[in-house]
Design an enzyme around this catalytic site. Structure first.
Site, PDB file in Angstrom:
ATOM      1  N   HIS A  12      -0.674  10.653  -2.077  1.00 15.49           N
ATOM      2  CA  HIS A  12      -1.998  10.220  -1.644  1.00 15.49           C
ATOM      3  C   HIS A  12      -2.966  11.385  -1.466  1.00 15.49           C
ATOM      4  O   HIS A  12      -4.059  11.393  -2.028  1.00 15.49           O
ATOM      5  CB  HIS A  12      -1.918   9.435  -0.332  1.00 15.49           C
ATOM      6  N   HIS A  43       0.827  -1.212   0.000  1.00 16.91           N
ATOM      7  CA  HIS A  43       0.000   0.000   0.000  1.00 16.91           C
ATOM      8  C   HIS A  43       0.862   1.263   0.000  1.00 16.91           C
ATOM      9  O   HIS A  43       1.616   1.498   0.945  1.00 16.91           O
ATOM     10  CB  HIS A  43      -0.884  -0.030   1.255  1.00 16.91           C
ATOM     11  N   ARG A  44       0.769   2.036  -1.083  1.00 21.36           N
ATOM     12  CA  ARG A  44       1.595   3.238  -1.251  1.00 21.36           C
ATOM     13  C   ARG A  44       3.090   2.893  -1.166  1.00 21.36           C
ATOM     14  O   ARG A  44       3.892   3.674  -0.664  1.00 21.36           O
ATOM     15  CB  ARG A  44       1.240   4.319  -0.228  1.00 21.36           C
ATOM     16  N   GLU A  50       0.555  -0.647  -4.909  1.00 26.65           N
ATOM     17  CA  GLU A  50      -0.517   0.335  -5.075  1.00 26.65           C
ATOM     18  C   GLU A  50       0.058   1.734  -4.926  1.00 26.65           C
ATOM     19  O   GLU A  50       0.933   1.975  -4.085  1.00 26.65           O
ATOM     20  CB  GLU A  50      -1.600   0.086  -4.019  1.00 26.65           C
ATOM     21  N   ASP A  83      -1.003   6.278  -5.836  1.00 31.13           N
ATOM     22  CA  ASP A  83      -2.073   7.250  -6.068  1.00 31.13           C
ATOM     23  C   ASP A  83      -1.574   8.360  -6.984  1.00 31.13           C
ATOM     24  O   ASP A  83      -0.427   8.804  -6.864  1.00 31.13           O
ATOM     25  CB  ASP A  83      -2.504   7.873  -4.738  1.00 31.13           C
ATOM     26  N   GLU A  85      -4.311   4.178  -8.456  1.00 35.25           N
ATOM     27  CA  GLU A  85      -5.568   4.751  -7.967  1.00 35.25           C
ATOM     28  C   GLU A  85      -5.688   6.203  -8.420  1.00 35.25           C
ATOM     29  O   GLU A  85      -4.836   7.038  -8.114  1.00 35.25           O
ATOM     30  CB  GLU A  85      -5.655   4.700  -6.440  1.00 35.25           C
ATOM     31  N   ASP A 116      -0.009  -2.138   4.527  1.00 34.93           N
ATOM     32  CA  ASP A 116       1.168  -1.313   4.814  1.00 34.93           C
ATOM     33  C   ASP A 116       2.371  -2.173   5.197  1.00 34.93           C
ATOM     34  O   ASP A 116       3.491  -1.665   5.284  1.00 34.93           O
ATOM     35  CB  ASP A 116       0.878  -0.357   5.984  1.00 34.93           C
ATOM     36  N   LYS A 132      -6.999   9.668  -7.878  1.00 35.22           N
ATOM     37  CA  LYS A 132      -7.520  10.447  -6.749  1.00 35.22           C
ATOM     38  C   LYS A 132      -8.394  11.583  -7.279  1.00 35.22           C
ATOM     39  O   LYS A 132      -8.120  12.769  -7.103  1.00 35.22           O
ATOM     40  CB  LYS A 132      -6.352  10.992  -5.917  1.00 35.22           C
TER      41      LYS A 132
END
Length: 250
Positions: free
Chosen positions: A50, A8-9, A35, A37, A110, A230, A112
């Protein structure tokens, strides 16, 4: 079927999120997916962060769309996390794709676009993906499902996933209507019968953000397609133990 592990990120637990350092670490630990953003700058460059504002993860304040990409490159995107990462920069999507050019796992982009309107961001992202990742797996997700519908118009073969907090009634119907192949469900929603209902209709489920070991274990037991976490290194170790124990029971 093994539950895939998406970082995640990037490897957000031990690196400043959505930075090159975080993505390097996510690759290093062996994540199945990464992943990130995306937003648009004032001068229409796609950058990876993000929040809509730079306040939380840099040494400045303001909306990303108010900065040019050169302005953003002057900011420190690492010190907020640890002095060790002082001087880490806000990456462009192009820089991240260059770094991940040999990453064989799934890249989850993703959009945003659920708070700010970024006209044309979908086309810009597709152009970059075509240049850097045309033969490698990519899935596009967003809470703004209009972005995903635009993606399907731009590229009918695009793999898109609905980001959702809540569970839907007859969840496969809306998913099929949008043309999505998956739902990215909030952890509490994913760890319910909804996941099995979706999978029965050929729709993948990826749970976010799964950070507690007991819930990681539940995703494995339920056969959820992927978790977004995470702590990819923790999830990978737990999955290995789970698979070994399952093999012994056969």
């Amino acid at each position: 079927m093994k539950t895939a592990i998406f970082a995640h990120r990037g490897s957000k637990s031990n690196r400043p999120e959505n930075t090159l350092s975080a993505f390097e670490e996510a690759m290093h630990v062996g994540s199945d997916g990464i992943e990130l953003d995306v937003h648009l700058t004032k001068d229409q460059e796609v950058v990876v962060m993000h929040d809509e504002k730079v306040n939380r993860t840099t040494n400045a304040k303001g909306q990303i769309k108010s900065f040019t990409v050169n302005d953003l490159k002057e900011l420190d995107a690492g010190s907020w996390f640890s002095p060790q990462f002082r001087g880490e920069r806000v990456p462009t999507l192009k820089e991240v794709l260059d770094l991940l050019s040999d990453f064989p796992g799934v890249l989850n982009v993703e959009f945003k676009t659920d708070h700010n309107v970024y006209p044309g961001i979908e086309e810009k992202v597709v152009r970059l993906i075509d240049l850097y990742r045309s033969n490698l797996p990519v899935v596009y997700s967003s809470f703004n499902h209009e972005s995903l519908i635009r993606m399907k118009h731009i590229d009918p073969s695009a793999d898109v996933a609905l980001l959702l907090w809540e569970r839907l009634a007859d969840p496969w119907r809306y998913t099929e209507q949008v043309g999505a192949s998956a739902q990215h469900l909030w952890e509490a929603s994913a760890l319910t019968e909804t996941s099995a209902q979706l999978q029965e209709h050929g729709i993948k489920v990826r749970a976010w953000t799964v950070n507690k070991p007991k819930n990681m274990q539940r995703t494995f037991e339920m056969g959820i397609d992927a978790m977004i976490t995470d702590y990819p290194e923790v999830a990978l170790d737990l999955r290995k133990s789970f698979e070994e124990a399952k093999a012994l029971r056969r």
